[in-house]
Design a protein around this motif. Structure first.
Motif, PDB file in Angstrom:
ATOM      1  N   ALA A 169     -44.062  96.988  31.662  1.00  9.58           N
ATOM      2  CA  ALA A 169     -43.312  96.487  32.819  1.00  9.58           C
ATOM      3  C   ALA A 169     -42.378  97.574  33.360  1.00  9.58           C
ATOM      4  O   ALA A 169     -42.272  97.781  34.573  1.00  9.58           O
ATOM      5  CB  ALA A 169     -42.519  95.243  32.431  1.00  9.58           C
ATOM      6  N   SER A 219     -42.841  99.539  36.936  1.00  8.28           N
ATOM      7  CA  SER A 219     -41.792  99.441  37.951  1.00  8.28           C
ATOM      8  C   SER A 219     -41.392 100.837  38.451  1.00  8.28           C
ATOM      9  O   SER A 219     -41.138 101.033  39.640  1.00  8.28           O
ATOM     10  CB  SER A 219     -40.626  98.606  37.408  1.00  8.28           C
ATOM     11  OG  SER A 219     -39.427  99.306  37.456  1.00  8.28           O
ATOM     12  N   ARG A 277     -44.127 101.830  40.842  1.00  9.41           N
ATOM     13  CA  ARG A 277     -44.000 101.139  42.131  1.00  9.41           C
ATOM     14  C   ARG A 277     -42.920 101.772  43.005  1.00  9.41           C
ATOM     15  O   ARG A 277     -43.117 101.972  44.199  1.00  9.41           O
ATOM     16  CB  ARG A 277     -43.692  99.669  41.879  1.00  9.41           C
ATOM     17  CG  ARG A 277     -43.520  98.890  43.178  1.00  9.41           C
ATOM     18  CD  ARG A 277     -43.794  97.428  43.005  1.00  9.41           C
ATOM     19  NE  ARG A 277     -45.182  97.185  42.605  1.00  9.41           N
ATOM     20  CZ  ARG A 277     -45.700  95.972  42.431  1.00  9.41           C
ATOM     21  NH1 ARG A 277     -44.942  94.910  42.581  1.00  9.41           N
ATOM     22  NH2 ARG A 277     -46.957  95.836  42.090  1.00  9.41           N
ATOM     23  N   ASN A 297     -48.201  89.827  37.241  1.00  6.47           N
ATOM     24  CA  ASN A 297     -47.025  89.920  38.106  1.00  6.47           C
ATOM     25  C   ASN A 297     -45.763  90.212  37.296  1.00  6.47           C
ATOM     26  O   ASN A 297     -44.924  90.993  37.721  1.00  6.47           O
ATOM     27  CB  ASN A 297     -46.890  88.662  38.954  1.00  6.47           C
ATOM     28  CG  ASN A 297     -48.074  88.556  39.912  1.00  6.47           C
ATOM     29  OD1 ASN A 297     -48.427  89.542  40.566  1.00  6.47           O
ATOM     30  ND2 ASN A 297     -48.692  87.400  39.960  1.00  6.47           N
ATOM     31  N   GLY A 300     -46.166  93.725  36.640  1.00  8.87           N
ATOM     32  CA  GLY A 300     -46.142  94.523  37.860  1.00  8.87           C
ATOM     33  C   GLY A 300     -47.238  95.571  37.931  1.00  8.87           C
ATOM     34  O   GLY A 300     -47.085  96.599  38.590  1.00  8.87           O
ATOM     35  N   ASP A 351     -51.063  97.076  38.954  1.00  7.94           N
ATOM     36  CA  ASP A 351     -51.992  96.943  40.082  1.00  7.94           C
ATOM     37  C   ASP A 351     -53.412  96.717  39.611  1.00  7.94           C
ATOM     38  O   ASP A 351     -54.212  96.101  40.307  1.00  7.94           O
ATOM     39  CB  ASP A 351     -51.933  98.208  40.942  1.00  7.94           C
ATOM     40  CG  ASP A 351     -50.556  98.406  41.536  1.00  7.94           C
ATOM     41  OD1 ASP A 351     -50.060  97.482  42.201  1.00  7.94           O
ATOM     42  OD2 ASP A 351     -49.946  99.476  41.305  1.00  7.94           O
ATOM     43  N   ARG A 395     -55.303  94.187  42.046  1.00  6.13           N
ATOM     44  CA  ARG A 395     -54.342  93.505  42.917  1.00  6.13           C
ATOM     45  C   ARG A 395     -54.801  93.578  44.367  1.00  6.13           C
ATOM     46  O   ARG A 395     -55.303  94.616  44.802  1.00  6.13           O
ATOM     47  CB  ARG A 395     -52.956  94.152  42.773  1.00  6.13           C
ATOM     48  CG  ARG A 395     -51.861  93.459  43.581  1.00  6.13           C
ATOM     49  CD  ARG A 395     -50.494  94.108  43.352  1.00  6.13           C
ATOM     50  NE  ARG A 395     -50.029  93.935  41.982  1.00  6.13           N
ATOM     51  CZ  ARG A 395     -49.454  92.813  41.517  1.00  6.13           C
ATOM     52  NH1 ARG A 395     -49.289  91.776  42.316  1.00  6.13           N
ATOM     53  NH2 ARG A 395     -49.064  92.735  40.268  1.00  6.13           N
TER      54      ARG A 395
END
Ligand SMILES: *Cc1c(COP(=O)(O)O)cnc(C)c1O
Length: 398
Positions: A161, A165, A168, A190, A193, A195, A216
């Protein structure tokens, strides 16, 4: 009658009876091609759709984001090559870790021959990728990062996670090879996080030859297999209907039993680790003691040849694997054990025991009892151990 104890569940697992039962009709009576419009085809198509919905639900994804593949290796190859090629106008740099499965490492190496640049992040002594290393490796031309959720050799669970992040924040597409984690640890695309995410049926009580890639919505991925319009035109070939049905059934069962089974197996794992470290001198645990798959025991023994150890254990009915790069007779020590800093000699004397649904406390005790004897035998015959006992060579551990 001799006893067989299977402790190699990270390699593969037996198909569960409920899974086999769910699959069987799709080999025979319900053999239709899901692309056919008559009812026989539609029943197969419905079964695939239902399986897709089940797996999507477990991952917290939408059914349209789940694509079936022939397994984890194909999912990894598709994610990495597909994202790299589809986004090559944005950049040609990829980040992965030094301890990935070969499906990821070799896909990255193939891209290097094709003009991409790859950064292989080091890991700490527990096998963890450091988020600050990941952040520092990101460049303006980085398009993709691929970091495994849990390692297949040493069981270390990565901070996905947190890594996703960071990716992202920088507009980097993030893939995780979750083959070892899927249905073993709670995973939600989700929450994490990510893809893209790879999973495989045969590591969770499903059949070999079935896997999935979560993509995703909106992520651009080139096709790996061109042809017909299956999988919404992204992956051709007539669907492996029995495999897909079996995959979903295995996942449904494993997901519903996850917490209970995890606590049961953790207890067996910790018992095995405690006994091995207490009863066998010059041994160490590999991988993180805390952030670790419930079923993974990986230990190294000094003054031991892994091959001899595996053969002697096999002769006693114990199925385990070593720290070699692969089971195909390669004598190279595992890239994972080298990456966590083990000297070659120690990496060579490594053992992986991975527990499963069928593993009992008695299996674990039997395996450890035999292991204690095997190690003592091998050391008795080892010139290196002799030298160590006479103070001619030092211990490389401790
Ligand atoms: C087993 C495994 C794979 C390969 O999956 P297949 O379905 O056998 O192709 C990929 N990654 C990891 C971490 C694995 O453990």
């Amino acid at each position: 009658m001799s006893r067989t104890v299977y402790l190699d569940n990270a390699s593969t697992t037996p198909v569960r009876p409920e899974v086999l039962k769910a699959m069987l009709p799709y080999f025979s009576e319900q053999f239709g091609n899901p692309s056919s419009i008559y009812p026989l085809g539609q029943r197969a198509s419905d079964a695939v759709a239902e399986a897709r919905a089940t797996l999507a639900d477990i991952l917290g994804a939408k059914p349209r984001e789940v694509f079936f593949t022939s397994g984890g290796s194909e999912a990894d190859n598709w994610a990495i090559k597909g994202v790299a090629h589809a986004n090559r106008d944005k950049g040609r740099h990829i980040i992965t870790s030094a301890i990935e499965h070969h499906a990821v490492l070799h896909a990255c190496q193939a891209l290097e021959k094709d003009g991409f640049e790859v950064t292989y992040l080091p890991v700490d002594k527990d096998g963890m990728v450091r988020p600050e290393d990941f952040r520092a490796a990101i460049r303006p031309d980085t398009v993709l990062a691929s970091i495994m959720a849990a390692n297949n050799e040493i069981g270390t669970i990565q901070p996905i996670a947190q890594l996703a992040s960071i990716a992202r924040e920088h507009g980097v597409i993030f893939h995780t090879d979750a083959v070892q984690a899927f249905c073993h640890e709670p995973l939600d695309v989700n929450g994490l996080g990510v893809d893209l995410l790879s999973a495989s049926a045969h590591k969770i009580g499903g059949p070999k030859g079935a896997g999935l890639l979560y993509i995703r919505k909106g992520v651009r991925v080139d096709n790996l297999i061109d042809g017909g319009q299956q999988e919404r035109g992204k992956r051709a070939t007539t669907e492996n209907v029995p495999g897909i049905v079996g995959f979903a059934k295995a996942a449904e069962l494993a997901a519903s039993e996850l917490d209970q089974e995890r606590s049961r197996v953790v207890e067996l794992r910790d018992h095995a680790i405690e006994r091995i470290l207490a009863e066998i001198p010059h041994a160490r645990l590999n991988g993180s003691p805390r952030s670790r798959l419930a079923n993974n025991v990986n230990v190294s023994f000094e003054f031991i040849e892994g091959e001899g150890m595996l053969l002697q254990l096999a002769a006693r009915g114990i199925c385990v694997s070593s720290g070699s790069a692969c089971t195909s007779g390669s004598l190279d020590p595992s890239h994972v054990l080298l990456a966590i800093g083990l000297p070659h000699e120690v990496a060579h004397g490594s053992l992986r025991m991975t527990l499963g649904r069928d593993t009992t406390a008695s299996d674990v005790d039997f395996a450890v009892d035999e292991l204690v004897g095997v190690i003592a035998n091998l050391r008795m015959m080892s010139p290196l151990y002799e030298d160590f006992r006479h103070g001619k060579v030092p211990s490389l551990l401790s």
